[in-house]
Design a protein around this motif. Structure first.
Motif, PDB file in Angstrom:
ATOM      1  N   VAL A 168       0.966  -1.153   0.021  1.00  0.00           N
ATOM      2  CA  VAL A 168      -0.121  -0.034  -0.170  1.00  0.00           C
ATOM      3  C   VAL A 168       0.890   1.107  -0.148  1.00  0.00           C
ATOM      4  O   VAL A 168       1.832   1.266   0.847  1.00  0.00           O
ATOM      5  CB  VAL A 168      -0.864  -0.032   1.066  1.00  0.00           C
ATOM      6  N   THR A 169       0.594   2.079  -0.757  1.00  0.00           N
ATOM      7  CA  THR A 169       1.506   3.417  -1.089  1.00  0.00           C
ATOM      8  C   THR A 169       0.705   4.439  -0.678  1.00  0.00           C
ATOM      9  O   THR A 169      -0.589   4.548  -1.013  1.00  0.00           O
ATOM     10  CB  THR A 169       2.150   3.569  -2.351  1.00  0.00           C
ATOM     11  N   THR A 170       1.187   5.307  -0.185  1.00  0.00           N
ATOM     12  CA  THR A 170       0.444   6.513   0.297  1.00  0.00           C
ATOM     13  C   THR A 170       1.012   7.502  -0.488  1.00  0.00           C
ATOM     14  O   THR A 170       2.277   7.803  -0.635  1.00  0.00           O
ATOM     15  CB  THR A 170       0.629   6.916   1.763  1.00  0.00           C
ATOM     16  N   ASN A 171       0.112   8.514  -1.206  1.00  0.00           N
ATOM     17  CA  ASN A 171       0.638   9.721  -1.784  1.00  0.00           C
ATOM     18  C   ASN A 171       0.801  10.904  -0.770  1.00  0.00           C
ATOM     19  O   ASN A 171      -0.250  11.398  -0.332  1.00  0.00           O
ATOM     20  CB  ASN A 171      -0.470  10.106  -2.988  1.00  0.00           C
ATOM     21  N   THR A 172       1.894  11.300  -0.496  1.00  0.00           N
ATOM     22  CA  THR A 172       2.178  12.356   0.267  1.00  0.00           C
ATOM     23  C   THR A 172       2.790  13.307  -0.788  1.00  0.00           C
ATOM     24  O   THR A 172       3.939  13.235  -1.106  1.00  0.00           O
ATOM     25  CB  THR A 172       3.005  12.082   1.513  1.00  0.00           C
ATOM     26  N   GLN A 173       2.250  14.652  -0.651  1.00  0.00           N
ATOM     27  CA  GLN A 173       2.800  15.725  -1.525  1.00  0.00           C
ATOM     28  C   GLN A 173       3.015  16.949  -0.830  1.00  0.00           C
ATOM     29  O   GLN A 173       2.325  17.399   0.112  1.00  0.00           O
ATOM     30  CB  GLN A 173       1.911  15.957  -2.679  1.00  0.00           C
TER      31      GLN A 173
END
Length: 88
Positions: A83-88
């Motif tokens: 599971v990857t989380t998109n952190t921007q």
């Protein structure tokens, strides 16, 4: 088969006079019956061997299938996706 289950043996000389042609016919039928019984016993033995052979082949195929499925490992290497989380 017990001895009591069979019909008693007939003695044609003691029971009365019998025609020679009838006696020949009886002997012929007895020989034919012996040939028939021998043939049927041989067929029964061959059918038994064939049944064992086919059963052995079926068990061999079944055993080989189970053995080959145990060697499969493509499902063992299956990993769940991360599971990857998109952190921007």
């Amino acid at each position: 088969m017990a001895k009591n289950d069979q019909m008693p043996e007939v003695d044609f000389v003691k029971d009365g006079e019998i025609d020679r042609r009838l006696l020949q016919q009886i002997k012929f039928v007895e020989r034919q019956n012996l040939v028939r019984v021998t043939r049927l016993n041989r067929m029964r033995k061959n059918a038994r061997y064939t049944g064992f052979l086919l059963g052995g082949i079926a068990l061999g195929i079944y055993g080989f299938s189970i053995y080959s499925i145990k060697q499969e490992s493509f499902l063992d290497d299956f990993d769940e996706p991360e599971v990857t989380t998109n952190t921007q």
